[in-house]
Design a protein around this motif. Sequence first.
Motif, short mmCIF file in Angstrom:
data_model
loop_
_atom_site.label_atom_id
_atom_site.label_comp_id
_atom_site.label_asym_id
_atom_site.label_seq_id
_atom_site.Cartn_x
_atom_site.Cartn_y
_atom_site.Cartn_z
N UNK A 49 -20.51 -15.09 6.29
CA UNK A 49 -19.28 -15.75 5.86
C UNK A 49 -18.45 -16.21 7.05
N UNK A 50 -17.92 -17.43 6.91
CA UNK A 50 -16.81 -17.84 7.78
C UNK A 50 -15.58 -17.70 6.90
N UNK A 51 -14.79 -16.69 7.17
CA UNK A 51 -13.64 -16.39 6.34
C UNK A 51 -12.41 -16.91 7.09
N UNK A 52 -11.87 -18.00 6.59
CA UNK A 52 -10.87 -18.72 7.38
C UNK A 52 -9.53 -17.97 7.43
N UNK B 87 -15.55 -15.49 12.68
CA UNK B 87 -14.09 -15.52 12.66
C UNK B 87 -13.64 -16.93 12.99
N UNK B 88 -12.41 -17.26 12.65
CA UNK B 88 -11.91 -18.54 13.11
C UNK B 88 -10.74 -19.07 12.33
N UNK C 210 -18.66 -5.50 15.73
CA UNK C 210 -19.77 -6.23 15.09
C UNK C 210 -19.92 -7.59 15.78
N UNK C 211 -21.06 -8.23 15.55
CA UNK C 211 -21.30 -9.54 16.16
C UNK C 211 -20.34 -10.57 15.58
N UNK C 212 -19.70 -11.31 16.46
CA UNK C 212 -18.70 -12.28 16.04
C UNK C 212 -18.95 -13.62 16.74
N UNK C 213 -18.94 -14.70 15.96
CA UNK C 213 -18.81 -16.05 16.53
C UNK C 213 -17.41 -16.52 16.17
N UNK C 214 -16.87 -17.42 16.98
CA UNK C 214 -15.48 -17.86 16.78
C UNK C 214 -15.45 -19.37 16.59
N UNK C 215 -15.10 -19.79 15.37
CA UNK C 215 -15.20 -21.22 15.00
C UNK C 215 -13.82 -21.88 14.92
#
Length: 306
Positions: free
Chosen positions: A21-24, A47-48, A80-85
């Motif tokens: 999920x990308x939870x805005x 995240x983002x 936890x693993x996080x990408x930042x969008x």
Amino acid sequence: MPLVPLQQILAKARTDGYAVGYFEAWDACSLEAVLTAAEQESAPVILGFGAMMVDGTWLDSGGVELLGSIGRSYAARSTVDVALLFNEAHTLDQAKRGIDAGFNAVMIDTHSWPTVDAIVAARQLCRVAHQSGVAVEGELGSPAEATVSGVDHSHASPTDPDEAARFVEETGVDCLAVSVGNVHIMMDQEASIDMGRLRSIHERVDVPLVIHGGTSFPPSAVAPAIALGVAKFNVGTVLKHAFWDGLESSVRSVGPNADVHKLLGSHKESDVMGVAQQRMTAKVRSLIRQYGGSGRQVVAAELSVR
Ligand code: 13P
């Protein structure tokens, strides 16, 4: 921990048969609610912040940089693993500023642009982003959008599978948002998903597929969509509703002569933001489970055993 490349997070999801999920979020408080949910579920997460609902002048006068630094601070303390969008930038320039601001994934909102312009912009963004190790999400086709008076289909256009293949090849995007009946910002009903179209896109496009409009995406369609290449769901509206409902109920329960220092910014049980955050965290957790992401975080101890 350091940011994890979006491509890596999505590739693992595809291999293992779940979606991320990308939870805005829109500020530090909401971002913390998302990260808490992901950590409690032991799930990788994207995240983002999104630009779509945000004033362009605010974003362009330091807002993008501020959001980037909030996001990086939270990601740095994540377990936890996080990408930042930086999602749905208004312009190419704004998306590039997202790169400089420390996001490791960016996207421009091209859904209403002519395809040829969308290709040029996405290609240019990929060129710059990839040099800095930043991922790019492309978008082809336009989901319908809910308004106060109902669903507006006038700007909706489904993703054409052949065009999608050309778009990915000509731009080099790392994942592709598609329009297959999904509807943006719709709260009160479920969208009707065109699985045949999704299958045709999946057969022609090899990058992970993305669904915007996660709020109204039918839960029963989640697993079939994942089987057809969807690795990322974008969710926004339902999270703001959860946050708002929590805030409203905690504000309503405040009696007269309450101490504002306890109500605001105390981070204690009396903090009205706490209930709002908890409601949002609960919603994110239930969606993580729905997407099959719960327990997918590989912890360092497990890796050393292998
Ligand atoms: P919803 O607000 O419909 O969940 O969509 C959010 C979204 O797609 C953000 O990119």
